[in-house]
Design a protein around this motif. Structure first.
Motif, PDB file in Angstrom:
ATOM      1  N   LEU A  38      -8.385   4.606   3.185  1.00 55.13           N
ATOM      2  CA  LEU A  38      -7.686   3.515   3.720  1.00 55.13           C
ATOM      3  C   LEU A  38      -8.286   3.367   5.076  1.00 55.13           C
ATOM      4  O   LEU A  38      -8.680   2.277   5.671  1.00 55.13           O
ATOM      5  CB  LEU A  38      -6.171   3.438   4.065  1.00 55.13           C
ATOM      6  CG  LEU A  38      -5.760   2.329   4.522  1.00 55.13           C
ATOM      7  CD1 LEU A  38      -6.270   1.141   3.861  1.00 55.13           C
ATOM      8  CD2 LEU A  38      -4.105   2.216   4.815  1.00 55.13           C
TER       9      LEU A  38
ATOM     10  N   GLU B 247      -1.028   4.465   0.036  1.00 58.04           N
ATOM     11  CA  GLU B 247      -1.843   4.496   1.092  1.00 58.04           C
ATOM     12  C   GLU B 247      -1.137   5.091   2.441  1.00 58.04           C
ATOM     13  O   GLU B 247      -1.602   5.812   3.266  1.00 58.04           O
ATOM     14  CB  GLU B 247      -2.871   3.457   1.207  1.00 58.04           C
ATOM     15  CG  GLU B 247      -3.410   2.881  -0.229  1.00 58.04           C
ATOM     16  CD  GLU B 247      -4.470   3.968  -0.699  1.00 58.04           C
ATOM     17  OE1 GLU B 247      -4.921   5.080   0.161  1.00 58.04           O
ATOM     18  OE2 GLU B 247      -4.685   4.085  -1.939  1.00 58.04           O
TER      19      GLU B 247
ATOM     20  N   SER C 227      -3.565   7.455   4.355  1.00 57.40           N
ATOM     21  CA  SER C 227      -4.735   7.942   3.361  1.00 57.40           C
ATOM     22  C   SER C 227      -6.115   7.611   4.105  1.00 57.40           C
ATOM     23  O   SER C 227      -6.234   6.896   4.897  1.00 57.40           O
ATOM     24  CB  SER C 227      -4.867   7.358   2.176  1.00 57.40           C
ATOM     25  OG  SER C 227      -5.236   5.999   2.252  1.00 57.40           O
TER      26      SER C 227
ATOM     27  N   LEU D 121       0.570  -1.066  -0.079  1.00 57.11           N
ATOM     28  CA  LEU D 121       0.044  -0.113   0.048  1.00 57.11           C
ATOM     29  C   LEU D 121       0.932   1.227  -0.073  1.00 57.11           C
ATOM     30  O   LEU D 121       0.835   2.147   0.698  1.00 57.11           O
ATOM     31  CB  LEU D 121      -1.092  -0.043   1.280  1.00 57.11           C
ATOM     32  CG  LEU D 121      -1.692  -1.051   1.305  1.00 57.11           C
ATOM     33  CD1 LEU D 121      -2.343  -1.353   2.672  1.00 57.11           C
ATOM     34  CD2 LEU D 121      -3.017  -1.348   0.068  1.00 57.11           C
TER      35      LEU D 121
END
Length: 456
Positions: free
Chosen positions: A154, A84, A151, A81
């Motif tokens: 997320l 993210e 983020s 990720l």
């Protein structure tokens, strides 16, 4: 009536309290889930940054080289990720010395990031809202700055995909456990808490004019109810004292009247014959009978005047018939006694039983037409006296055991206390005295209950 139940009110209060607790819990959870402000998300990011900063690992030169093993086990999240979530470490000059993602993820120059020195900051990366935070770390006299970013989308996935379902399941399980476990505990507690009150109610219901000596027991009574029970017992003391005073006065007055009446009768009998003399003798006889019945009524109203033994009811019935034979002959009424060989044993006071039968027979003889019979029958649990007279109306049957009530069809001038005395005797023995319409005539029946027979 159930709305007036103390136990039901407490139980309903518990149910309402549990329901309100569950509703407030659900509302609070909904507010927390829907509240995605910068304050909440930023606070979570800052706390996570502090936690990760404490898990930095340094090499022998004192430079940060990664995170502890327990964090490395989930470090794949930073690789998978990368757009993210990420972290990086800056030195005192703002240079990146360790990072989990491309340096441009933060989009803020090290100098700009270091200008915050400590705390959280917000920014956008490729149109995605990001939350970040900086935490200073001291190691071997050097200062490092650990930064963490995640983020908003997320966080939303984590909250809606994992936090909300698990939170809902937890709240549901908690609510069911709270309702059933605490509900069962409340039911059992109320059952045993109110048990002494039910015993008090039964004890109070059993108190009657024939058991005014009884008192409510204070054992196991809740402390809040004990003063009420004590006050009720003191009321019973005053009632018993007043009742005893009335009974003593009645018996004393009746007893004191016996001697003057005897003297008046003796003086009248010495008078010359005539209608006046006969009328006076009848009046004195009537008053003497009233006094005697008042004495009997006072005696039969007190249970301690009874002595219970095994009594042959058939034999007592035959004695009552023989005692009233002259009265029956004067009214041309035939008395039919039980079979001479019959023998039925009851637990009773012999003298009181004789008085009961005598009064029932006297009442039947007074209402029986000349030439008819009055029957006495005795069974294992019933005793009955029947006449073959005109009977009594339904309205009058309801008043037959009322004190001083006299039927219009009665031939003598009785005081109206005979059947009231019978009722007192029957109740003292635990028997039921009832009146029934017969064709022709009237049937007065005494029924002996099995439980009452065992206890006397």
């Amino acid at each position: 009536m159930w709305l007036n139940s103390l136990g039901m009110k407490v139980l309903l209060a518990f149910v309402v309290g549990v329901a309100l607790s569950i509703v407030l819990l659900l509302m609070s959870a909904a507010v927390v889930v829907d509240w995605r402000s910068n304050i909440l998300s930023g606070h979570e990011t800052l706390e996570r940054t502090k936690e990760l900063a404490r898990k930095l690992v340094f090499d022998h030169h004192g430079r940060p080289v990664g995170l502890r093993r327990e964090v490395d086990e989930v470090s794949w999240a930073f690789d998978s990720l990368k757009q993210e979530t990420a972290y990086r470490v800056l030195d005192a000059d703002g240079q990146v010395v360790l990072t989990s993602a491309a340096p441009d993820l933060f989009l803020a120059s090290p100098e700009a990031a270091l200008s915050r020195m400590r705390g959280r900051f917000d920014f956008e990366h490729d149109g995605v809202q990001m939350y970040g935070a900086t935490e200073p770390v001291e190691h071997d006299g050097q200062r490092w700055y650990f930064q963490f970013a995640i983020s908003l989308r997320l966080l939303d996935v984590i909250q809606r995909g994992f936090a909300v379902p698990f939170m809902s399941t937890g709240i549901t399980v908690f609510s069911l456990v709270l309702f059933f476990v605490f509900g069962a505990c409340a039911f059992v507690t109320l059952k045993y808490t109110l048990k002494p009150l039910r015993r008090l109610s039964a004890g109070a219901a059993a108190i009657s004019p024939r058991s005014l000596h009884a008192r409510l027991q204070l054992q196991s009574v809740p402390a809040e109810i004990a003063p009420l029970v004590e006050s009720f017992n003191r009321v019973l003391d005053r009632l018993e004292q007043g009742y005893r005073t009335q009974q003593t006065f009645l018996a004393s007055a009746a007893h004191e009247l016996k001697t003057p009446l005897a003297l008046i009768r003796a003086q009248i009998e010495l008078m010359d014959g005539g209608e006046d003399r006969c009328a006076l003798l009848n009046d004195v006889q009537h008053m003497t009978r009233q006094v005697q019945q008042l004495l009997q009524l006072a005696e039969t109203s007190e249970r301690y005047n009874y002595h219970f033994t095994e009594v042959d009811v058939a034999e007592v019935a035959r004695q009552a018939v023989a005692y009233l034979q002259r009265m029956a002959d004067s009214g041309v009424v035939v008395l039919q006694a039980p079979d001479p060989n019959a023998s039925v044993l009851w637990l009773a006071d012999r003298s009181a039983l004789f008085t009961l039968l005598k009064n029932l027979l006297e009442n039947a003889i007074q209402h029986a037409p000349p030439g008819t019979a009055v029957e006495v029958t005795v069974g294992a649990s019933t005793l009955a006296v029947r006449d073959h007279g005109p009977g009594v109306s339904e309205a009058d049957r309801a008043r037959m055991f009322t004190r001083f009530w006299r039927s219009a069809a009665r031939r003598d001038h009785g005081a109206g206390l005979g059947l009231a005395i019978c009722q007192e005797i029957a109740q003292a023995h635990g028997w039921m005295l009832s009146v029934h319409r017969a064709e022709p005539g009237l049937l007065l029946k005494v029924c002996r209950a099995t439980a009452a027979d065992r206890t006397g």
